[in-house]
Design an enzyme around this catalytic site. Structure first.
Site, short mmCIF file in Angstrom:
data_model
loop_
_atom_site.label_atom_id
_atom_site.label_comp_id
_atom_site.label_asym_id
_atom_site.label_seq_id
_atom_site.Cartn_x
_atom_site.Cartn_y
_atom_site.Cartn_z
CG ASN A 124 -0.20 -0.09 2.51
OD1 ASN A 124 0.55 0.81 2.84
ND2 ASN A 124 -0.36 -1.19 3.25
CG ASP A 138 -6.47 -5.40 6.36
OD1 ASP A 138 -6.07 -5.33 7.53
OD2 ASP A 138 -7.01 -4.44 5.76
CE LYS A 191 8.50 -12.41 -14.10
NZ LYS A 191 9.20 -11.90 -15.26
N PRO A 202 -1.92 -11.79 10.43
CG PRO A 202 0.19 -11.88 11.43
CD PRO A 202 -0.53 -12.15 10.13
CG ASP A 203 -5.20 -6.71 14.07
OD1 ASP A 203 -4.42 -6.00 14.72
OD2 ASP A 203 -6.21 -6.27 13.50
CB ILE A 204 0.77 -6.29 14.57
CG1 ILE A 204 1.32 -7.21 13.48
CG2 ILE A 204 1.86 -5.88 15.55
CD1 ILE A 204 2.16 -6.53 12.44
CG PHE A 236 -2.11 5.59 13.61
CD1 PHE A 236 -1.22 5.44 14.67
CD2 PHE A 236 -2.17 6.82 12.97
CE1 PHE A 236 -0.41 6.48 15.08
CE2 PHE A 236 -1.36 7.87 13.37
CZ PHE A 236 -0.48 7.71 14.42
CE LYS A 290 -10.22 0.19 11.80
NZ LYS A 290 -9.63 0.81 10.62
CE LYS A 321 -7.71 -3.30 14.12
NZ LYS A 321 -6.68 -3.69 13.16
N1 CTP Z 1 -3.06 -3.25 12.31
C1 CTP Z 1 -2.19 -4.24 12.72
N2 CTP Z 1 -2.20 -5.44 12.06
C2 CTP Z 1 -3.03 -5.65 11.03
C3 CTP Z 1 -3.93 -4.63 10.60
C4 CTP Z 1 -3.91 -3.44 11.26
O1 CTP Z 1 -1.43 -4.03 13.66
N3 CTP Z 1 -3.01 -6.82 10.41
C5 CTP Z 1 -3.09 -2.00 13.06
C6 CTP Z 1 -2.59 -0.78 12.33
O2 CTP Z 1 -1.20 -0.60 12.54
C7 CTP Z 1 -3.41 0.32 12.98
C8 CTP Z 1 -4.72 -0.36 13.31
O3 CTP Z 1 -4.43 -1.75 13.36
O4 CTP Z 1 -2.84 0.74 14.20
C9 CTP Z 1 -5.84 -0.13 12.36
O5 CTP Z 1 -5.47 -0.33 11.05
P1 CTP Z 1 -6.48 -0.10 9.86
O6 CTP Z 1 -5.80 -0.46 8.58
O7 CTP Z 1 -7.12 1.24 9.98
O8 CTP Z 1 -7.59 -1.14 10.24
P2 CTP Z 1 -7.87 -2.58 9.78
O9 CTP Z 1 -7.65 -3.51 10.90
O10 CTP Z 1 -7.12 -2.86 8.53
O11 CTP Z 1 -9.43 -2.50 9.54
P3 CTP Z 1 -10.25 -2.07 8.25
O12 CTP Z 1 -9.43 -2.50 7.07
O13 CTP Z 1 -11.52 -2.82 8.40
O14 CTP Z 1 -10.44 -0.60 8.34
#
Ligand code: CTP
Length: 417
Positions: free
Chosen positions: A218, A286, A296, A314-316, A334, A348, A352
């Protein structure tokens, strides 16, 4: 928090004097009464009329003015204040303070006062690092003057380094802690308020491999996360920055760990060990490709484009926020949103499990991704604070100051927050 407090603001002659106007506005918003003394040079940068309009009080400029001395002697100016703030504190006024000069009203008030003094230096980096200024600052610290800043960054003189005056929000936070916890305990807190604290910051995008040459990612530039890591380090924290691939330089005074994917970012965060505060500013992808190709992927004549089979990353932030004995005291996430910013961010924060969320609008029209400025809202359990549009390093400085204040608070205050 500053209700009924009286601040005597001394404005010396530096380009940062324009920030003093914002400082007055913020102090007044928080209930403080502000009275200004401006030096002759200071009045070249901000007009006494602007200071007067914002402080809604007389502005004092001249020691030899019969009206000034009749209506309010220099001793009275100091007597009437709870705290004297010198902002900007130029090399010249610091030298005059250190030398015990009384050659204008500002210097005389500073010499005559027995009230606490907070100085927010602002000058060219070479002037700040000059042996004369270093010695003057040392002398003043020994005599009990408290310093905030200067910050690192780009300066009006096209140079880079320490010398920028602290942001008004940081100065207000410093004033609040000086007046709230008392001077003796505030001083170490102000100068290195995060000394002994360990911080973890994630920053930048992640890169999820499709094959050895292609990836999903991104637009995150890492500017905001890197600025936060630098701001926390400036306040004395031991900072680990876990960064995805970015072009911004590693901040000085910070341990930077470079990673590519979300899996690697999580592993690096967990390897950072026990931390007091985590700020997750990374734009973590995500999804990852469930089975990235080892070779390749080749185009086959006439064949359909390959389908990408995605798996969740994983969601950190959520992982770090899980309740448990090793959880950091404060976890800040954030929320990058393009619509229903505040409502989505409040949701959120709860989903989280983090303590604060910094919500920002990342619609293309705002230019936030890759841009220099950010308009954020700080969301905690108790409410939403709207911040003005600020440069990313100003957002960082303000957030770091808020974090320092929060970590310095006794548990009872935290519970009430
Ligand atoms: N984050 C994270 N790990 C992930 C996704 C998000 O640690 N896999 C953290 C980001 O660093 C940020 C927060 O979660 O602090 C929110 O990120 P954001 O991209 O706004 O949210 P998403 O979890 O991706 O939710 P959505 O896409 O539904 O808005």
């Amino acid at each position: 928090m500053l209700h009924g407090k009286r601040i005597l603001l001394i404005v010396a002659g530096g380009i940062a004097a324009f920030k003093s106007l914002e400082l007055i506005r913020r102090l007044r918003e928080r209930g403080a009464a502000v009275r200004c003394v401006v030096t002759e040079a200071g009045a070249k940068f901000v007009t006494p009329l602007s200071l007067q309009a914002l402080s809604e009080d007389r502005v004092y400029t001249d020691m030899f003015s019969l009206t000034d001395e009749n209506e309010m002697g220099h001793i009275q100016l100091s007597r009437d204040a709870d705290l004297l703030v010198v902002a900007p504190a130029t090399a010249n006024i610091l030298a005059r303070m250190a030398g015990g000069m009384a050659d204008d009203l500002a210097a005389t008030v500073l010499l005559a006062t027995d009230k606490p003094v907070l100085a927010a230096p602002a000058m060219n980096v070479r002037m700040w690092t000059h042996a004369a200024t270093v010695a003057n600052v040392e002398t003043l610290k020994k005599r009990g003057v408290t310093f905030i800043g200067p910050n690192d960054g780009a300066m009006a003189c096209n140079e880079h380094g320490p010398g920028r005056m602290s942001e008004p929000a940081e100065i207000v936070a410093a004033i609040e802690s000086m007046l709230a916890v008392g001077l003796a305990s505030a001083r170490p807190l102000l100068e290195q308020p995060l000394a002994g604290k360990r911080a973890l910051v994630t920053s930048g995008p992640t890169r999820e491999a499709i094959d050895p040459v292609r990836y999903i990612s991104n637009h995150s530039s890492g500017k905001q996360g890197h600025a936060i890591a630098a701001a926390l380090a400036r306040l004395g924290a031991e900072v680990t920055l876990v960064s995805g691939p970015v072009t911004v330089a590693d901040p000085t005074g910070v341990r930077t760990v470079h990673v590519d994917s979300a899996d690697e970012m999580l592993a690096a965060c967990l390897a950072a060990g026990a931390i007091d505060v985590a700020v997750c500013a990374a734009a973590v992808a995500d999804w990852k490709v469930a089975k990235p190709s080892k070779a390749k992927i080749k185009k086959k004549p006439g064949a359909q484009p390959p389908a990408l089979d995605l798996a969740p990353n994983p969601d950190i932030l959520a992982t770090l926020s899980k309740p448990g004995t090793g959880r950091a005291t404060l976890i800040v996430g954030f929320a990058a949103e393009t619509e229903n910013l505040v409502a989505n961010a409040i949701d959120k924060r709860q989903r989280k499990g983090c303590d604060w969320i910094v919500a920002n609008d990342v619609s293309p029209a705002t230019g936030t991704f890759g841009g220099e400025r950010n308009t954020v809202h700080l969301i905690s359990a108790t409410g939403v604070e709207d911040w003005p549009t600020l440069a990313k390093d100003e957002v960082a400085g303000r957030l770091a100051a808020r974090i320092a204040l929060h970590l310095a608070r006794p548990r009872s205050a935290e519970a009430a927050e």
